[in-house]
Write a protein that holds these residues in place. Structure first.
Motif, PDB file in Angstrom:
ATOM      1  N   TRP A 146       0.821  -1.214   0.000  1.00  0.00           N
ATOM      2  CA  TRP A 146       0.000   0.000   0.000  1.00  0.00           C
ATOM      3  C   TRP A 146       0.854   1.264   0.000  1.00  0.00           C
ATOM      4  O   TRP A 146       0.563   2.235  -0.708  1.00  0.00           O
ATOM      5  N   ILE A 147       1.922   1.262   0.772  1.00  0.00           N
ATOM      6  CA  ILE A 147       2.809   2.428   0.830  1.00  0.00           C
ATOM      7  C   ILE A 147       3.460   2.659  -0.527  1.00  0.00           C
ATOM      8  O   ILE A 147       3.523   3.793  -1.026  1.00  0.00           O
ATOM      9  N   ASN A 148       3.940   1.600  -1.163  1.00  0.00           N
ATOM     10  CA  ASN A 148       4.586   1.753  -2.463  1.00  0.00           C
ATOM     11  C   ASN A 148       3.593   2.169  -3.542  1.00  0.00           C
ATOM     12  O   ASN A 148       3.920   2.990  -4.404  1.00  0.00           O
ATOM     13  N   HIS A 149       2.398   1.612  -3.488  1.00  0.00           N
ATOM     14  CA  HIS A 149       1.391   1.988  -4.476  1.00  0.00           C
ATOM     15  C   HIS A 149       1.001   3.453  -4.312  1.00  0.00           C
ATOM     16  O   HIS A 149       0.836   4.188  -5.302  1.00  0.00           O
TER      17      HIS A 149
ATOM     18  N   ALA B 260      -1.443  -7.916  -6.988  1.00  0.00           N
ATOM     19  CA  ALA B 260      -2.343  -8.029  -8.143  1.00  0.00           C
ATOM     20  C   ALA B 260      -3.659  -7.306  -7.886  1.00  0.00           C
ATOM     21  O   ALA B 260      -4.243  -6.702  -8.792  1.00  0.00           O
ATOM     22  N   ALA B 261      -4.135  -7.353  -6.643  1.00  0.00           N
ATOM     23  CA  ALA B 261      -5.391  -6.684  -6.310  1.00  0.00           C
ATOM     24  C   ALA B 261      -5.239  -5.177  -6.248  1.00  0.00           C
ATOM     25  O   ALA B 261      -6.205  -4.436  -6.465  1.00  0.00           O
ATOM     26  N   THR B 262      -4.036  -4.700  -5.973  1.00  0.00           N
ATOM     27  CA  THR B 262      -3.813  -3.269  -5.743  1.00  0.00           C
ATOM     28  C   THR B 262      -3.369  -2.534  -7.005  1.00  0.00           C
ATOM     29  O   THR B 262      -3.825  -1.410  -7.273  1.00  0.00           O
ATOM     30  N   TYR B 263      -2.489  -3.135  -7.791  1.00  0.00           N
ATOM     31  CA  TYR B 263      -1.907  -2.464  -8.961  1.00  0.00           C
ATOM     32  C   TYR B 263      -2.788  -2.700 -10.183  1.00  0.00           C
ATOM     33  O   TYR B 263      -3.000  -3.831 -10.606  1.00  0.00           O
ATOM     34  N   SER B 264      -3.263  -1.613 -10.766  1.00  0.00           N
ATOM     35  CA  SER B 264      -4.137  -1.681 -11.934  1.00  0.00           C
ATOM     36  C   SER B 264      -3.319  -1.835 -13.209  1.00  0.00           C
ATOM     37  O   SER B 264      -2.074  -1.753 -13.197  1.00  0.00           O
ATOM     38  N   GLU B 265      -4.012  -2.017 -14.325  1.00  0.00           N
ATOM     39  CA  GLU B 265      -3.325  -2.086 -15.618  1.00  0.00           C
ATOM     40  C   GLU B 265      -2.577  -0.787 -15.891  1.00  0.00           C
ATOM     41  O   GLU B 265      -1.462  -0.794 -16.419  1.00  0.00           O
ATOM     42  N   LEU B 266      -3.176   0.345 -15.539  1.00  0.00           N
ATOM     43  CA  LEU B 266      -2.513   1.636 -15.727  1.00  0.00           C
ATOM     44  C   LEU B 266      -1.244   1.715 -14.896  1.00  0.00           C
ATOM     45  O   LEU B 266      -0.212   2.226 -15.356  1.00  0.00           O
ATOM     46  N   ASP B 267      -1.297   1.217 -13.667  1.00  0.00           N
ATOM     47  CA  ASP B 267      -0.101   1.194 -12.817  1.00  0.00           C
ATOM     48  C   ASP B 267       0.997   0.354 -13.458  1.00  0.00           C
ATOM     49  O   ASP B 267       2.171   0.748 -13.477  1.00  0.00           O
ATOM     50  N   ARG B 268       0.613  -0.802 -13.984  1.00  0.00           N
ATOM     51  CA  ARG B 268       1.611  -1.687 -14.594  1.00  0.00           C
ATOM     52  C   ARG B 268       2.237  -1.038 -15.829  1.00  0.00           C
ATOM     53  O   ARG B 268       3.442  -1.165 -16.068  1.00  0.00           O
TER      54      ARG B 268
END
Length: 274
Positions: free
Chosen positions: A211-214, A259-267
């Motif tokens: 969560w902190i990194n995201h 996987a639950a936190t990082y979206s396609e846009l994040d990737r």
């Protein structure tokens, strides 16, 4: 560990806290681990730079009422023992302290309850932050690895266990702080974490690092490793048996929560970083 036992037993201890403006140090403990927490706290208080406040968060009032004698002695030296609001799990280490650090106008540093820190730990962390006040300063981080081989499905994050520890001073969106050795969070990141509230409860309830990194990625806050070399400090192995690292790292728990936190846009944003 002998010096810790001797220091802890000294009578009539005075406050061991540092100057106004030094970071707040926050850590959490629970269950049987509480009995060993004084080793981490004593090591921090003996440091070259002492925190403006040091706070231990515990699960319930019963723990506060029946503190081990070592922690009762540390209260004389300035330790604050507080009951967490509840429901935050490992996120308690930083989440409940955000408002306190913002109100005091100082950075927040998180520590682990099962680590013995060197005397220059807080000093070097804070000094590095003062030279780079725009971002997170930490002693240990990994570099996210992206798999772009499948153009149809888009970029994919490889398993967490394959992300190497950082051994350089480069700044990248792919830097992923791991809080185990200690990390300092600046006001901008603290405000971003406060603004997001408790969304982590649905996405990554057992992975505070995720969560902190995201949040840092979303807010474009850089993450830097002190001196460009990830390191681990002395760990109290007897406390490890009930730690989260077994589930999150060894059993792939981090991967599910990432996987639950990082979206396609994040990737895609990470894929475009060097």
């Amino acid at each position: 560990m002998t010096w810790i036992r001797i220091t802890n037993k000294l009578p009539l201890r005075r406050s061991a806290l540092g100057d106004v403006g030094a970071p707040i140090v926050s850590l959490t403990s629970y269950g049987d681990r509480v009995a060993m927490t004084h080793f981490a706290i004593e090591s921090i208080l003996r440091g070259k730079l002492r925190p403006s406040r040091i706070i231990l968060w515990v699960d319930d009032q019963k723990t506060v009422d029946f503190l081990p004698r070592q922690l009762k002695r540390l209260r004389q030296a300035g330790l604050e023992v507080r009951v967490a609001d509840g429901g935050s799990g490992p996120h308690t280490k930083y989440f409940d302290a955000l408002a306190l650090a913002l109100a005091d106008g100082v950075p927040l540093v998180t520590a682990d309850d099962d680590t013995v820190y060197p005397a220059d730990w807080l000093h070097r962390l804070f000094a590095y932050y003062l030279g780079h006040p725009d971002g997170v300063a930490c002693y240990r981080a990994r570099r996210v690895v992206i798999d772009t081989s499948d153009r149809d499905s888009g970029p994919r994050l490889t398993p967490y266990s394959q992300w190497p520890l950082i051994k350089d001073s480069s700044v990248s969106n792919r830097n992923f702080v791991t809080g185990v050795s200690g990390a300092l969070y600046p006001a901008e990141l603290m405000r971003a974490l406060v603004a997001r509230g408790t969304q982590f409860e649905e996405l990554c309830p057992k992975a505070d690092d995720v969560w902190i990194n995201h949040t840092a990625l979303q807010a474009q806050i850089p993450i830097r490793v002190v001196d460009g070399r990830s390191r681990d400090f002395i760990s109290l192995e007897s406390t490890q048996a009930i730690g989260l690292k077994h589930a999150n790292v060894m059993q792939g728990g981090n991967d599910a929560q990432i996987a639950a936190t990082y979206s396609e846009l994040d990737r895609k944003r990470l894929a475009g970083s060097s």
